[in-house]
Design a protein around this motif. Structure first.
Motif, short mmCIF file in Angstrom:
data_model
loop_
_atom_site.label_atom_id
_atom_site.label_comp_id
_atom_site.label_asym_id
_atom_site.label_seq_id
_atom_site.Cartn_x
_atom_site.Cartn_y
_atom_site.Cartn_z
N HIS A 37 117.68 -8.07 82.78
CA HIS A 37 119.10 -8.02 82.42
C HIS A 37 119.60 -9.44 82.16
CE1 HIS A 37 123.30 -6.68 82.41
NE2 HIS A 37 122.82 -5.45 82.35
N THR A 58 124.29 -9.18 87.52
CA THR A 58 123.25 -8.15 87.63
C THR A 58 121.93 -8.78 88.04
OG1 THR A 58 124.37 -6.85 85.92
CG2 THR A 58 122.09 -6.28 86.41
N ASP A 94 118.46 -0.33 89.70
CA ASP A 94 119.76 0.24 90.01
C ASP A 94 119.69 1.76 89.91
OD1 ASP A 94 119.68 0.78 87.31
OD2 ASP A 94 121.55 -0.21 86.81
#
Length: 506
Positions: free
Chosen positions: A46, A51, A362
């Motif tokens: 990412h 993040t 995630d």
């Protein structure tokens, strides 16, 4: 260890994708993927700094399990198993349940203490599980993520209330990774045991969490971790085509890009627990944002000679239908090679996520579900579930696949419905049990193409179970879960229909 002997990727269909896989490997080489994996560079997955910080806090699995980790796991397991313990009950709604079942399968059914898993939110299943155990001879192991979700908290409260109130017969241990989990453990009078905070539950199979569960099951940790270390070293090889983790990731990426996004883990007789574990890792990591892999569970019987193989097959949904064929076969014959296989899939899934532009660490749909559950249980959202119309069978033949979501329906019944639908409409079926196995059902249920119909197979619970200290019961929690899922599918524009067992199998 000759890692090449563990892998068979010679299927003709797969070899037609070899140019695409090689192109992905060249791109991975250009971004220096191996060196960046060694350095735990979160930028591989990412670009946003916030993040990346969250990803870095989940990369502890890239550290191979050491002999010191093995000794620590054995020490903790011995400390948990006081005299008189005949059973160990693992309470978890994340990846730990699949890990415990994997180790129980590997160790065999005769070993004492016996290892059990409680992750279902269905009152009848919870009652049945607890009824088969003696609370005075059972060690309860709570696996509490940070922060603990409402589903695992509900089960933890119920089981803590089931145990003896105090004394030597109350054996309640909580594996915690943060302050919120430690606070819940204290409220339940559970002995807290700290877990590393740099590994998420789904990725912790070969970290302290998974090793403690394996030690409790009696798995040979030295052989398991030795195989894992050998595989991780092989997965850091600079030649990416000879690198088993990079090659697996490239195959998965090439398959997804070619439209092979329906994945079946063939149900070989001795690999059911391994398939379940892989489903949690693979689909929980790569099924999100309305795309990614979708598991096909109405499958084909495996041949006897595949008893020690893990066979992956795929179908296409973005092009002309084709017969599904086995694509990847992974062999194992002992605990060491199984450890290598587990590490291989860790690395392969992480690399595949790079090729697909996904963050595998995630769980956006699960997080959204958790927030909505707490809101609804607190009365902050409308309590009534949205209405669902009866199924329109004429719409099914035009679909490429369908999701069958079973709430409160026995697994065998739901499986019969999935097979009946598959046979009647020649349609791949993804079957999930959001209440019975919530570990990965949420991510899968909201992944895949948005036009795939959702078939809801729901049965009201025959009995309820109160949740101590809460104003709502376990059945109410399940009803809210169903309502949230329906709202999510309808807001995404997915066709949703109601189905009964009688209609499906008639």
């Amino acid at each position: 260890m000759d890692v090449d002997r563990l892998i068979d990727d010679s299927a003709t269909t797969l070899q037609r994708l070899r140019p695409a896989a090689l192109l992905l490997l060249r791109r991975l080489e250009q971004i220096d993927v191996i060196d960046r994996l060694r350095r735990r560079d979160a930028g591989l997955w990412h670009p946003a700094p916030t993040t990346q910080a969250a990803i870095r806090a989940r990369l502890g699995w890239l550290e191979a399990p050491s002999p010191a980790d093995v000794r620590a796991a054995h020490t903790l397991a011995r400390a948990c198993l006081s005299p008189g313990v005949r059973d160990v009950l693992v309470v978890a709604t994340g990846g730990a349940g699949a890990q415990a079942r994997l180790w129980r399968w590997l160790a065999g059914p005769q070993r004492a203490p016996r290892l059990h898993v409680l992750e279902s939110l269905e009152p009848a299943r919870v009652r049945a599980r607890l009824a088969r155990l003696d609370p005075r001879a059972t060690l309860v192991l709570l696996v509490l993520p940070e922060p603990p979700g409402v589903m695992v908290e509900a089960l933890a409260r119920i089981v803590a209330n089931w145990l003896p109130a105090a004394g030597a017969a109350r054996r309640l241990v909580a594996l915690v990774a943060g302050d919120a989990a430690r606070g819940l453990a204290a409220m339940l009078d559970a002995a807290p045991v700290a877990l590393p905070a740099d590994v998420g539950e789904r990725w912790a199979t070969l970290s302290r969490l998974g090793l403690v569960l394996a030690a409790l099951a009696g798995v040979d940790l030295e052989a398991l971790t030795g195989g894992a270390r050998a595989m991780l070293e092989a997965c850091f090889a600079p030649d990416l085509w000879r690198n088993p983790g990079a090659r697996l990731g490239a195959w998965l990426g090439a398959l997804a890009q070619a439209g092979y996004d329906l994945l079946e883990l063939m149900p070989a007789p001795r690999t059911h627990a391994l398939n379940s574990w892989l489903a949690v890792l693979l689909l929980g990591s790569l099924s999100k944002h309305r795309r990614g892999w979708v598991p096909i569970t109405a499958g084909w019987p495996a041949r006897r000679d595949q008893a020690h193989h893990l066979v992956v097959r795929a179908e296409r949904t973005l092009a002309t239908p084709s017969h599904a064929v086995p694509l990847l076969s992974y062999r194992y014959h002992d605990t060491a090679t199984l450890g290598a296989l587990l590490m291989l899939w860790h690395v392969g899934v992480a690399v595949a996520a790079i090729t697909l532009g996904l963050n595998p660490f995630d769980q956006p749909d699960s997080d959204a579900l958790e927030a909505a559950l707490r809101q609804r249980l607190a009365g902050e959202m409308a309590p009534a579930p949205p209405s669902v119309l009866p199924l329109e069978p004429a719409a099914l033949p035009a679909a490429r696949w369908a999701l069958l979501a079973a709430y409160g329906v026995a697994e065998r019944q739901a499986a019969e419905v999935a097979v009946a639908l598959r046979d009647r409409y020649a349609l791949p079926i993804c079957l999930v049990h959001p209440l019975a196995t919530p570990a990965w059902a949420t991510q899968v249920a909201h992944a895949g193409r948005g036009d795939a119909p959702v078939l809801v197979l729901a049965q009201p619970p025959a009995a309820d179970l109160p949740v101590p200290g809460c104003a709502w019961s376990l059945a109410e929690l399940g009803q809210q879960r169903l309502a949230i899922d329906l709202l999510a599918w309808q807001r995404a524009g997915r066709p949703v229909g109601q189905l009964t067992v009688r209609d499906a199998v008639a």
